[in-house]
Design an enzyme around this catalytic site. Structure first.
Site, mmCIF file in Angstrom:
data_model
loop_
_atom_site.group_PDB
_atom_site.id
_atom_site.type_symbol
_atom_site.label_atom_id
_atom_site.label_comp_id
_atom_site.label_asym_id
_atom_site.label_seq_id
_atom_site.Cartn_x
_atom_site.Cartn_y
_atom_site.Cartn_z
ATOM 1 N N GLY A 115 24.765 30.862 57.848
ATOM 2 C CA GLY A 115 24.351 29.607 57.866
ATOM 3 C C GLY A 115 25.381 28.704 58.709
ATOM 4 O O GLY A 115 26.923 28.743 58.136
ATOM 5 N N GLY A 178 46.107 38.872 36.277
ATOM 6 C CA GLY A 178 45.189 37.806 35.830
ATOM 7 C C GLY A 178 43.979 38.874 35.279
ATOM 8 O O GLY A 178 44.137 40.001 34.879
ATOM 9 N N ALA A 266 45.598 41.521 43.367
ATOM 10 C CA ALA A 266 44.955 40.708 42.338
ATOM 11 C C ALA A 266 45.400 39.223 42.028
ATOM 12 O O ALA A 266 45.875 39.103 40.948
ATOM 13 C CB ALA A 266 44.373 41.321 41.099
ATOM 14 N N ASP A 309 32.566 28.240 43.162
ATOM 15 C CA ASP A 309 33.898 28.679 43.549
ATOM 16 C C ASP A 309 34.593 27.878 44.782
ATOM 17 O O ASP A 309 35.741 27.872 44.748
ATOM 18 C CB ASP A 309 33.923 30.130 43.927
ATOM 19 C CG ASP A 309 34.115 31.116 42.770
ATOM 20 O OD1 ASP A 309 33.830 30.623 41.603
ATOM 21 O OD2 ASP A 309 34.217 32.272 43.152
ATOM 22 N N HIS A 441 26.225 39.216 6.865
ATOM 23 C CA HIS A 441 27.261 40.056 6.479
ATOM 24 C C HIS A 441 26.646 41.626 6.667
ATOM 25 O O HIS A 441 25.467 41.817 6.275
ATOM 26 C CB HIS A 441 27.939 40.125 5.224
ATOM 27 C CG HIS A 441 28.645 41.083 4.589
ATOM 28 N ND1 HIS A 441 29.921 41.054 5.155
ATOM 29 C CD2 HIS A 441 28.565 42.221 3.866
ATOM 30 C CE1 HIS A 441 30.670 42.232 4.465
ATOM 31 N NE2 HIS A 441 29.708 43.036 3.782
HETATM 32 P P1 FAD Z 1 29.575 33.590 45.473
HETATM 33 O O1 FAD Z 1 29.258 34.505 44.297
HETATM 34 O O2 FAD Z 1 30.996 33.913 46.262
HETATM 35 O O3 FAD Z 1 28.416 33.630 46.546
HETATM 36 C C1 FAD Z 1 28.550 32.945 47.773
HETATM 37 C C2 FAD Z 1 27.536 33.450 48.582
HETATM 38 O O4 FAD Z 1 27.526 32.927 49.678
HETATM 39 C C3 FAD Z 1 28.134 35.071 49.070
HETATM 40 O O5 FAD Z 1 27.017 35.978 48.714
HETATM 41 C C4 FAD Z 1 28.263 34.748 50.646
HETATM 42 O O6 FAD Z 1 27.947 35.896 51.379
HETATM 43 C C5 FAD Z 1 27.413 33.723 50.893
HETATM 44 N N1 FAD Z 1 27.933 32.860 52.105
HETATM 45 C C6 FAD Z 1 29.098 32.327 52.310
HETATM 46 N N2 FAD Z 1 29.023 31.667 53.350
HETATM 47 C C7 FAD Z 1 27.795 31.759 54.053
HETATM 48 C C8 FAD Z 1 27.204 31.535 55.127
HETATM 49 N N3 FAD Z 1 27.899 30.394 56.127
HETATM 50 N N4 FAD Z 1 25.656 31.521 55.253
HETATM 51 C C9 FAD Z 1 25.177 32.228 54.393
HETATM 52 N N5 FAD Z 1 25.869 32.972 53.166
HETATM 53 C C10 FAD Z 1 27.022 32.575 52.895
HETATM 54 N N6 FAD Z 1 33.161 35.315 36.970
HETATM 55 C C11 FAD Z 1 32.609 35.335 35.478
HETATM 56 O O7 FAD Z 1 32.013 34.357 34.977
HETATM 57 N N7 FAD Z 1 32.487 36.464 34.662
HETATM 58 C C12 FAD Z 1 32.897 37.817 35.107
HETATM 59 O O8 FAD Z 1 32.853 38.698 34.468
HETATM 60 C C13 FAD Z 1 33.590 37.886 36.563
HETATM 61 N N8 FAD Z 1 33.906 38.775 37.055
HETATM 62 C C14 FAD Z 1 34.440 39.048 38.210
HETATM 63 C C15 FAD Z 1 34.902 40.267 38.731
HETATM 64 C C16 FAD Z 1 35.267 40.255 40.021
HETATM 65 C C17 FAD Z 1 35.955 41.702 40.584
HETATM 66 C C18 FAD Z 1 35.254 39.151 41.073
HETATM 67 C C19 FAD Z 1 35.949 38.962 42.249
HETATM 68 C C20 FAD Z 1 34.988 38.103 40.452
HETATM 69 C C21 FAD Z 1 34.376 37.814 39.177
HETATM 70 N N9 FAD Z 1 33.933 36.482 38.757
HETATM 71 C C22 FAD Z 1 33.544 36.483 37.218
HETATM 72 C C23 FAD Z 1 34.169 35.464 39.594
HETATM 73 C C24 FAD Z 1 32.573 35.102 39.875
HETATM 74 O O9 FAD Z 1 32.227 36.097 40.789
HETATM 75 C C25 FAD Z 1 32.478 33.746 40.795
HETATM 76 O O10 FAD Z 1 33.141 32.813 40.202
HETATM 77 C C26 FAD Z 1 30.966 33.637 41.145
HETATM 78 O O11 FAD Z 1 30.718 34.553 41.856
HETATM 79 C C27 FAD Z 1 31.070 32.259 42.291
HETATM 80 O O12 FAD Z 1 29.818 32.007 42.318
HETATM 81 P P2 FAD Z 1 29.402 31.192 43.438
HETATM 82 O O13 FAD Z 1 27.856 30.960 43.755
HETATM 83 O O14 FAD Z 1 30.312 30.092 43.602
HETATM 84 O O15 FAD Z 1 30.034 31.987 44.945
HETATM 85 P P1 NAI Z 2 43.880 35.048 38.380
HETATM 86 O O1 NAI Z 2 44.252 33.645 38.881
HETATM 87 O O2 NAI Z 2 43.349 35.226 37.234
HETATM 88 O O3 NAI Z 2 45.254 35.975 38.309
HETATM 89 C C1 NAI Z 2 46.139 36.090 39.584
HETATM 90 C C2 NAI Z 2 47.659 36.494 38.916
HETATM 91 O O4 NAI Z 2 48.360 37.008 39.844
HETATM 92 C C3 NAI Z 2 48.387 35.321 38.179
HETATM 93 O O5 NAI Z 2 48.651 35.811 36.940
HETATM 94 C C4 NAI Z 2 49.519 35.104 39.043
HETATM 95 O O6 NAI Z 2 50.514 34.545 38.477
HETATM 96 C C5 NAI Z 2 49.553 36.481 39.723
HETATM 97 N N1 NAI Z 2 50.202 36.302 41.029
HETATM 98 C C6 NAI Z 2 50.064 35.680 42.007
HETATM 99 N N2 NAI Z 2 50.953 35.703 43.173
HETATM 100 C C7 NAI Z 2 51.615 36.760 42.639
HETATM 101 C C8 NAI Z 2 52.646 37.432 43.443
HETATM 102 N N3 NAI Z 2 53.103 37.211 44.356
HETATM 103 N N4 NAI Z 2 53.161 38.614 42.827
HETATM 104 C C9 NAI Z 2 52.721 38.802 41.556
HETATM 105 N N5 NAI Z 2 51.908 38.112 40.776
HETATM 106 C C10 NAI Z 2 51.300 37.226 41.452
HETATM 107 O O7 NAI Z 2 43.134 36.020 39.792
HETATM 108 P P2 NAI Z 2 42.376 37.115 39.836
HETATM 109 O O8 NAI Z 2 42.480 38.037 38.817
HETATM 110 O O9 NAI Z 2 42.686 37.808 41.162
HETATM 111 O O10 NAI Z 2 40.908 36.525 39.736
HETATM 112 C C11 NAI Z 2 40.328 35.748 40.589
HETATM 113 C C12 NAI Z 2 39.356 34.816 40.032
HETATM 114 O O11 NAI Z 2 38.203 35.498 39.434
HETATM 115 C C13 NAI Z 2 39.781 34.214 38.600
HETATM 116 O O12 NAI Z 2 39.643 32.770 38.960
HETATM 117 C C14 NAI Z 2 38.805 34.525 37.730
HETATM 118 O O13 NAI Z 2 38.480 33.429 36.906
HETATM 119 C C15 NAI Z 2 37.744 35.052 38.302
HETATM 120 N N6 NAI Z 2 37.169 36.566 37.558
HETATM 121 C C16 NAI Z 2 36.735 36.144 36.488
HETATM 122 C C17 NAI Z 2 36.298 37.160 35.585
HETATM 123 C C18 NAI Z 2 35.807 36.863 34.392
HETATM 124 O O14 NAI Z 2 35.384 35.835 33.857
HETATM 125 N N7 NAI Z 2 35.838 38.049 33.216
HETATM 126 C C19 NAI Z 2 36.647 38.653 35.886
HETATM 127 C C20 NAI Z 2 37.349 38.680 37.324
HETATM 128 C C21 NAI Z 2 37.498 37.714 38.017
#
Ligand code: FAD
Ligand code: NAI
Length: 462
Positions: A115, A178, A266, A309, A441
């Site tokens: 979109g 992270g 990451a 996000d 418990h």
């Molecule tokens: P997103 O989930 O990123 O969704 C955005 C959507 O918009 C996408 O499907 C994209 O295709 C679509 N989109 C973008 N632009 C357009 C456009 N122009 N037209 C149509 N569609 C479009 N968070 C947690 O709380 N717990 C976790 O355990 C966790 N684990 C994670 C593990 C990994 C590996 C990663 C990468 C992230 C994780 N996160 C986790 C973070 C979490 O995925 C995000 O915070 C969350 O998905 C954000 O939701 P959102 O709706 O803002 O965006």
């Molecule tokens: P993050 O922000 O958690 O961690 C990134 C790490 O990379 C930090 O420790 C930072 O200091 C380090 N870093 C940055 N630049 C660097 C460099 N040049 N060299 C070495 N280290 C460097 O980001 P991450 O793990 O990529 O996750 C992204 C987002 O996804 C986070 O905001 C997190 O909230 C979300 N997420 C949440 C999960 C959950 O809620 N369980 C699981 C996975 C992702």
């Protein structure tokens, strides 16, 4: 062409929850999604698939480490990686189809395609332009990689590639200690990979309570992960099937090199708003590309809102969901609200890590007088029985009023236990309120009560 009350762009946890709540509140709603399936990063390449792999590999770890101790003898399971990936894909499919079902049930139109916003009140998808009173941008985020590092999603990968590697690497180098680095690092460490985590800062998981950081790193080290802290990565050279990572130690500028079969970058995520046409519309974004919003998620342009996000705040699925509900309520004329002071954060390693509210470091910086009540899981009967005695619960309360200000936990199921404290904080509870609540418990939750007791006359079991 149908005209809508709301068009949500993006179907991640922010977008799909917003669309469902809008429809429930009587607004005619559509959601635009360019991916083949609904659910965004979270369901397709984030929360859900990573938790599936964490679950499967945790089971593997249990059979290898703890089964014999309980008299469960017999051949230890071997890993069929393709089958594990198929299990993960099946879990994704069930969840994304579930959202499709919910859209149908709530009569939400899925506008398939990418979109853009030609002007306020219009959303273009493919060749069609749809009229709408309000637009909610929920386009999420993407991995922010390192300058000069080429990602091929095979040898040098982001989390997306790490969720479906062709084979289990012998040596995995993770750049960034992270949440993603430690969760995916745990998955491959349990699968037998030698995992080295290179982190720029001098500690892991920035922003987390320092005592939890230390305990967490010690436990992960015991599980076999190697940490190189205070290291600035200089470059990643991808060879045919291998890679070399060069880094400099910040303390003495010395240069070092690591070999790897796979490198996971990451180092954080950045907002994704590509192709929406925000600049032409005059929608303001920050220097880091986040869409600027007011307290009701309205952007600088009337009729255009943004959540999840792609705006400020922690990049977490549940934060995006809450904003989705909040903006839907606002658009329906209600009082949408999110309490940003009570958003839990969980890391789904084993043990889990969970936090909410202020850390001790933040309270010290704020000059606020506080008390800390701490209870070790070793004193919890259930945890001891389940080989889960590592870790603790810490509750921080105001020194004078006893009001709970934060909680930081590492241990079994703390990702669930944290919510007891979240509810207490939403009600403005004192630590004594938790301490006087009867807890069944034997449960892990008794550790939360004991930490609350430690804010008063003291815990019983330590
Ligand atoms: P997103 O989930 O990123 O969704 C955005 C959507 O918009 C996408 O499907 C994209 O295709 C679509 N989109 C973008 N632009 C357009 C456009 N122009 N037209 C149509 N569609 C479009 N968070 C947690 O709380 N717990 C976790 O355990 C966790 N684990 C994670 C593990 C990994 C590996 C990663 C990468 C992230 C994780 N996160 C986790 C973070 C979490 O995925 C995000 O915070 C969350 O998905 C954000 O939701 P959102 O709706 O803002 O965006
Ligand atoms: P993050 O922000 O958690 O961690 C990134 C790490 O990379 C930090 O420790 C930072 O200091 C380090 N870093 C940055 N630049 C660097 C460099 N040049 N060299 C070495 N280290 C460097 O980001 P991450 O793990 O990529 O996750 C992204 C987002 O996804 C986070 O905001 C997190 O909230 C979300 N997420 C949440 C999960 C959950 O809620 N369980 C699981 C996975 C992702």
């Amino acid at each position: 062409m149908a005209s809508y009350d709301v068009i949500v762009i993006g179907s991640g946890p922010g977008g799909y929850v917003c669309a469902i709540r809008c429809a429930q509140l009587g607004l005619k709603t559509a959601c635009v999604e360019g991916r083949e399936t609904l659910g965004g990063t979270c369901l397709n390449v984030g929360c859900i698939p990573s938790k599936a792999l964490l679950h499967a590999t945790h089971q593997l770890h249990e059979t290898h480490e703890n089964f014999e101790k309980m008299g469960l003898m017999g051949a230890k399971p071997k890993v069929d990686w393709e089958k594990m990936l198929a299990y993960k894909s099946d879990v994704i499919g069930q969840n994304t189809k579930g959202i499709e079902f919910l859209f149908k049930k709530n009569k939400i139109d899925w506008l398939k395609g990418w979109g853009s916003i030609p002007e306020a009140g219009k959303v273009k998808v493919g060749d069609e332009v749809h009229d709408t009173k309000n637009i909610v941008i929920a386009t999420g985020s993407e991995s922010s990689t390192l300058p000069g590092v080429d990602i091929d999603e095979k040898t040098v990968v982001t989390s997306t590639g790490a969720l479906e590697l062709g084979k289990i690497p012998k040596k995995l180098v993770v750049i960034g200690a992270g949440v993603i680095g430690l969760e995916m690092g745990s998955v491959y460490s349990r699968l037998g990979a030698e995992v080295t985590v290179v982190e720029f800062l001098d500690h892991i998981t920035p922003g987390m309570d320092a005592e939890v950081q230390k305990t967490f790193q010690r436990i992960l080290k015991k599980q076999g992960m190697t940490f190189i802290l205070g290291a600035a990565v200089q470059g990643v050279e991808a060879l045919k099937t291998k890679a070399k990572v060069t880094y400099k130690l910040r303390k003495d500028d010395s240069e070092h090199m690591l070999d790897a079969d796979t490198v996971l970058v990451a180092t954080g995520r950045r907002p994704y708003t590509h192709g929406l046409g925000l600049e032409a519309l005059g929608v303001e974004v920050t220097e880091r590309g986040m869409v600027k919003t007011d307290a009701h998620w309205k952007t600088s342009v009337d009729g255009i809102y943004a959540i999840g996000d792609c705006i400020a705040g922690p990049m977490l699925a549940h934060k995006a969901e809450d904003e989705g509900m909040g903006v839907a309520e606002t658009l329906a004329g209600q009082q949408g609200h999110v309490n940003y002071d009570v958003i839990p954060g969980v890391i789904y390693t084993h043990p889990e890590v969970a936090s909410v509210g202020k850390t001790e470091e933040q309270l010290k910086d704020d000059g606020r007088a506080y008390k800390a009540g701490k209870f070790m899981f070793m004193g919890n009967g259930r945890a001891k029985a389940n080989f889960a005695g590592d870790g603790f619960v810490k509750i921080l309360a105001d020194a004078e009023t006893d009001r709970i200000l934060g909680a930081h936990m590492i241990g079994p199921m703390v990702g669930d236990l944290i919510h007891e404290v979240c509810v207490a904080m939403e009600f403005g509870a004192a630590a004594e309120d938790l301490a006087r609540t009867c807890h069944a418990h034997p449960t892990y939750s008794e550790a939360v009560r004991e930490a609350a007791l430690a804010c008063g006359d003291g815990p019983i079991h330590s």
